[in-house]
Scaffold this motif. Structure first.
Motif, PDB file in Angstrom:
ATOM      1  N   UNK A   1     -42.421 -31.409  -7.404  1.00 55.06           N
ATOM      2  CA  UNK A   1     -43.197 -30.198  -7.674  1.00 55.06           C
ATOM      3  C   UNK A   1     -42.993 -29.216  -6.523  1.00 55.06           C
ATOM      4  N   UNK A   2     -42.842 -27.957  -6.868  1.00 56.73           N
ATOM      5  CA  UNK A   2     -42.628 -26.908  -5.876  1.00 56.73           C
ATOM      6  C   UNK A   2     -43.683 -25.825  -6.043  1.00 56.73           C
ATOM      7  N   UNK A   3     -44.254 -25.435  -4.931  1.00 51.02           N
ATOM      8  CA  UNK A   3     -45.284 -24.388  -4.938  1.00 51.02           C
ATOM      9  C   UNK A   3     -44.853 -23.293  -3.977  1.00 51.02           C
ATOM     10  N   UNK A   4     -44.814 -22.078  -4.477  1.00 53.22           N
ATOM     11  CA  UNK A   4     -44.479 -20.936  -3.627  1.00 53.22           C
ATOM     12  C   UNK A   4     -45.657 -19.975  -3.610  1.00 53.22           C
ATOM     13  N   UNK A   5     -45.878 -19.380  -2.457  1.00 59.00           N
ATOM     14  CA  UNK A   5     -46.994 -18.462  -2.364  1.00 59.00           C
ATOM     15  C   UNK A   5     -47.050 -17.774  -1.022  1.00 59.00           C
ATOM     16  N   UNK A   6     -48.229 -17.299  -0.710  1.00 56.24           N
ATOM     17  CA  UNK A   6     -48.474 -16.648   0.560  1.00 56.24           C
ATOM     18  C   UNK A   6     -49.746 -17.241   1.163  1.00 56.24           C
ATOM     19  N   UNK A   7     -49.659 -17.465   2.448  1.00 58.83           N
ATOM     20  CA  UNK A   7     -50.821 -18.030   3.149  1.00 58.83           C
ATOM     21  C   UNK A   7     -51.063 -17.175   4.367  1.00 58.83           C
ATOM     22  N   UNK A   8     -52.228 -16.537   4.404  1.00 64.24           N
ATOM     23  CA  UNK A   8     -52.541 -15.556   5.429  1.00 64.24           C
ATOM     24  C   UNK A   8     -51.450 -14.483   5.512  1.00 64.24           C
ATOM     25  N   UNK A   9     -50.956 -14.085   4.329  1.00 64.96           N
ATOM     26  CA  UNK A   9     -49.980 -13.020   4.290  1.00 64.96           C
ATOM     27  C   UNK A   9     -48.555 -13.451   4.574  1.00 64.96           C
ATOM     28  N   UNK A  10     -48.332 -14.690   4.876  1.00 58.45           N
ATOM     29  CA  UNK A  10     -46.994 -15.182   5.228  1.00 58.45           C
ATOM     30  C   UNK A  10     -46.440 -15.998   4.061  1.00 58.45           C
ATOM     31  N   UNK A  11     -45.202 -15.715   3.646  1.00 64.44           N
ATOM     32  CA  UNK A  11     -44.611 -16.527   2.569  1.00 64.44           C
ATOM     33  C   UNK A  11     -44.597 -18.008   2.930  1.00 64.44           C
ATOM     34  N   UNK A  12     -44.892 -18.826   1.947  1.00 65.05           N
ATOM     35  CA  UNK A  12     -44.954 -20.262   2.202  1.00 65.05           C
ATOM     36  C   UNK A  12     -44.421 -21.016   0.989  1.00 65.05           C
ATOM     37  N   UNK A  13     -43.903 -22.202   1.247  1.00 63.42           N
ATOM     38  CA  UNK A  13     -43.365 -23.045   0.179  1.00 63.42           C
ATOM     39  C   UNK A  13     -43.758 -24.485   0.478  1.00 63.42           C
ATOM     40  N   UNK A  14     -44.178 -25.180  -0.551  1.00 68.03           N
ATOM     41  CA  UNK A  14     -44.627 -26.557  -0.380  1.00 68.03           C
ATOM     42  C   UNK A  14     -44.009 -27.433  -1.462  1.00 68.03           C
ATOM     43  N   UNK A  15     -43.816 -28.711  -1.107  1.00 66.20           N
ATOM     44  CA  UNK A  15     -43.214 -29.670  -2.016  1.00 66.20           C
ATOM     45  C   UNK A  15     -44.119 -30.886  -2.176  1.00 66.20           C
ATOM     46  N   UNK A  16     -44.070 -31.460  -3.369  1.00 63.68           N
ATOM     47  CA  UNK A  16     -44.717 -32.734  -3.571  1.00 63.68           C
ATOM     48  C   UNK A  16     -43.855 -33.857  -3.031  1.00 63.68           C
ATOM     49  N   UNK A  17     -44.372 -35.071  -3.115  1.00 62.06           N
ATOM     50  CA  UNK A  17     -43.672 -36.224  -2.544  1.00 62.06           C
ATOM     51  C   UNK A  17     -42.565 -36.729  -3.462  1.00 62.06           C
ATOM     52  N   UNK A  18     -42.560 -36.296  -4.702  1.00 61.95           N
ATOM     53  CA  UNK A  18     -41.533 -36.721  -5.648  1.00 61.95           C
ATOM     54  C   UNK A  18     -42.012 -37.877  -6.504  1.00 61.95           C
ATOM     55  N   UNK A  19     -41.591 -37.874  -7.755  1.00 64.24           N
ATOM     56  CA  UNK A  19     -41.922 -38.968  -8.664  1.00 64.24           C
ATOM     57  C   UNK A  19     -40.670 -39.343  -9.451  1.00 64.24           C
ATOM     58  N   UNK A  20     -40.417 -40.632  -9.548  1.00 65.84           N
ATOM     59  CA  UNK A  20     -39.195 -41.113 -10.178  1.00 65.84           C
ATOM     60  C   UNK A  20     -39.336 -41.102 -11.700  1.00 65.84           C
ATOM     61  N   UNK A  21     -38.337 -40.561 -12.350  1.00 63.47           N
ATOM     62  CA  UNK A  21     -38.228 -40.650 -13.807  1.00 63.47           C
ATOM     63  C   UNK A  21     -36.901 -41.334 -14.121  1.00 63.47           C
ATOM     64  N   UNK A  22     -36.959 -42.432 -14.829  1.00 69.09           N
ATOM     65  CA  UNK A  22     -35.758 -43.173 -15.206  1.00 69.09           C
ATOM     66  C   UNK A  22     -35.679 -43.233 -16.725  1.00 69.09           C
ATOM     67  N   UNK A  23     -34.586 -42.737 -17.261  1.00 73.04           N
ATOM     68  CA  UNK A  23     -34.382 -42.754 -18.711  1.00 73.04           C
ATOM     69  C   UNK A  23     -33.346 -43.824 -19.016  1.00 73.04           C
ATOM     70  N   UNK A  24     -33.802 -44.912 -19.595  1.00 71.06           N
ATOM     71  CA  UNK A  24     -32.917 -46.043 -19.842  1.00 71.06           C
ATOM     72  C   UNK A  24     -33.515 -46.930 -20.920  1.00 71.06           C
TER      73      UNK A  24
END
Length: 119
Positions: A95-118
């Motif tokens: 998951x990716x989140x983009x925004x502004x925090x106290x007027x400063x551009x910011x980007x945050x990421x989640x820890x990741x989740x595995x998806x396996x198609x099999x």
């Protein structure tokens, strides 16, 4: 501090569906876009879908017509619904989140989740 927490994922049979959820929480963040990226084994991270606040979703060609991204702005959540999954959808989804925090551009990421198609 901004936290990005994902849920969902796991093992899915070809042709099956997935539903990923992500919630961002934290003080003083104005979110401008939320989205999902994925990193297949041995490959670089790539965009799956994103949706700007008040805007139109954007999808990778590989998932158009199969995946749907949606947001709940009041809850700072983003959902990814995927149908007709293929083995090539196997990846760690972030998951990716983009925004502004106290007027400063910011980007945050989640820890990741595995998806396996099999089968």
């Amino acid at each position: 501090q901004v936290q990005v927490v994902e849920s969902g994922g796991g093992l899915v049979q070809p042709g099956g569906s997935l539903r990923l959820s992500c919630q961002a929480s934290g003080r003083e963040i104005i979110i401008t876009a939320m989205g999902w990226y994925r990193q297949p084994p041995g490959k670089q991270r790539e965009l799956v879908a994103s949706i700007p606040t008040g805007g139109i979703p954007n999808y990778a060609d590989s998932v158009k017509g199969r995946f749907t991204i949606s947001r709940d702005n009041a809850k700072n959540t983003v959902l990814l619904q995927g149908d007709s999954l293929k083995p090539e959808d196997t990846a760690v989804y972030y998951c990716n989140v983009q925004g502004r925090r106290w007027g400063v551009p910011a980007e945050y990421w989640g820890q990741g989740t595995q998806v396996t198609v099999s089968s």
